[in-house]
Scaffold this motif. Structure first.
Motif, PDB file in Angstrom:
ATOM      1  N   ARG A  70       0.837  -1.209   0.000  1.00 51.64           N
ATOM      2  CA  ARG A  70       0.000   0.000   0.000  1.00 51.64           C
ATOM      3  C   ARG A  70       0.869   1.256   0.000  1.00 51.64           C
ATOM      4  O   ARG A  70       0.484   2.278   0.574  1.00 51.64           O
ATOM      5  CB  ARG A  70      -0.917  -0.024   1.239  1.00 51.64           C
ATOM      6  N   GLU A  93      -1.081   4.367  -2.013  1.00 51.11           N
ATOM      7  CA  GLU A  93      -2.353   4.811  -1.440  1.00 51.11           C
ATOM      8  C   GLU A  93      -2.308   4.927   0.074  1.00 51.11           C
ATOM      9  O   GLU A  93      -3.112   5.620   0.686  1.00 51.11           O
ATOM     10  CB  GLU A  93      -3.487   3.868  -1.855  1.00 51.11           C
ATOM     11  N   ARG A 113       8.457   5.964  -0.219  1.00 54.72           N
ATOM     12  CA  ARG A 113       7.905   6.954  -1.145  1.00 54.72           C
ATOM     13  C   ARG A 113       8.983   7.899  -1.666  1.00 54.72           C
ATOM     14  O   ARG A 113       8.965   8.297  -2.844  1.00 54.72           O
ATOM     15  CB  ARG A 113       6.799   7.754  -0.442  1.00 54.72           C
ATOM     16  N   GLY A 116       2.684   8.934  -4.063  1.00 52.07           N
ATOM     17  CA  GLY A 116       1.843   8.762  -2.881  1.00 52.07           C
ATOM     18  C   GLY A 116       1.822   9.929  -1.922  1.00 52.07           C
ATOM     19  O   GLY A 116       1.322   9.787  -0.794  1.00 52.07           O
ATOM     20  N   TYR A 144       0.685  13.800  -0.611  1.00 50.81           N
ATOM     21  CA  TYR A 144      -0.569  14.554  -0.631  1.00 50.81           C
ATOM     22  C   TYR A 144      -0.565  15.602  -1.741  1.00 50.81           C
ATOM     23  O   TYR A 144      -1.543  15.764  -2.456  1.00 50.81           O
ATOM     24  CB  TYR A 144      -0.789  15.209   0.732  1.00 50.81           C
TER      25      TYR A 144
END
Length: 277
Positions: free
Chosen positions: A187, A190, A228, A250, A252
């Motif tokens: 994940r 996301e 990330r 990933g 914001y």
């Protein structure tokens, strides 16, 4: 982070005062409230949520259950729900405070009596963690970090209010840690909420954090952010623009990428991309 409300004319803070409030996307958190007051005094009132308060400048005095208390800058105050209290500056220059309001998913109402008896806690570790939590809550992409810090704060508060709830540390669960790492890898873009990870792996959130940190020497949110950042580096070196990279890796938004990228790599994504040979 949500939109900070703007007070209508006539209700705005007086000169020299400042208020910021928002509701973050973190389970259990009702509101975050930052304020700088020079003259305002709170009358007796109640909240329907727990209030965790730290003072960054000046000092606050308040009455709770007919007993006077004070909050200097080295003290954490925990005000229980449904118990009347007031508040005013205890120093001539006013005060600056940060307050976290949270529901009973973090602290059960059975602890209200203990909080009334001892609302002021001198715990440097707890205060430092609360400051870290406020920083994470101010960043809309750092919800896993905020949820992790909130879980550890809740555990420490329960230890203050009911020492019998503290149990001996369990042995490191390496299998649990590896399963969480696999889940974070799957994940990576996301993301995943701490509560969902705990449900999927059948573990308490704080035990999950401690097992992972003990096994790998890094907190789950730090591990996810590192993955990330690596993904973003590869994208930037492949010619992707920072804005596109942020979404694909990933983050914001681009400022969220820039903040973490600069902290880890030592430069901004744009400069990093321009430096490629």
């Amino acid at each position: 982070m949500g939109t900070t409300p703007t007070a209508p004319e006539g209700l705005r803070p007086a000169p020299g005062q400042h208020i910021t409030a928002w509701r973050p996307q973190v389970e259990g958190v009702v509101e975050v409230f930052h304020a700088r007051f020079t003259e305002h005094a709170y009358p007796m009132h109640v909240h329907d949520a727990w209030a965790l308060l730290i003072v960054d400048e000046g000092a606050v005095r308040y009455d709770l259950d007919r007993h006077e208390h004070g909050i200097p800058s080295d003290t954490v105050s925990l005000l229980p729900p449904h118990v009347p209290h007031n508040g005013s500056a205890a120093t001539p220059g006013g005060f600056r405070k940060r307050v976290l309001y949270f529901d009973e998913s973090l602290l059960d109402r059975s602890l209200i009596g203990a909080a009334v008896d001892s609302p002021d806690l001198r715990d440097p570790v707890l205060r430092h963690r609360i400051g870290q939590l406020h920083t994470a809550l101010a960043s809309p992409g750092d919800t896993l970090e905020a949820a992790s810090r909130l879980a550890l704060i809740g555990e420490r508060l329960r230890g203050h209010l009911s020492p019998r709830l503290l149990t001996a540390a369990r042995p490191t669960d390496r299998t649990l840690a590896h399963r969480l790492r696999e889940l974070l890898d799957a994940r990576q873009v996301e993301g995943i909420a701490l509560e969902e990870a705990a449900r999927l792996l059948g573990a308490h959130p704080t035990h999950l954090i401690r097992a992972f940190s003990a096994a790998f020497g890094i907190a789950p949110h730090q591990y996810l952010m590192s993955r990330r950042i690596d993904h973003a580096r590869r994208l930037l070196l492949s010619g992707h623009a920072p804005g596109e990279t942020a979404v694909t890796a990933g983050f914001y938004d681009q400022p969220h990428l820039t903040r973490h990228f600069k902290r880890v790599v030592g430069t901004t994504p744009g400069r990093y991309a321009r430096s490629r040979a």
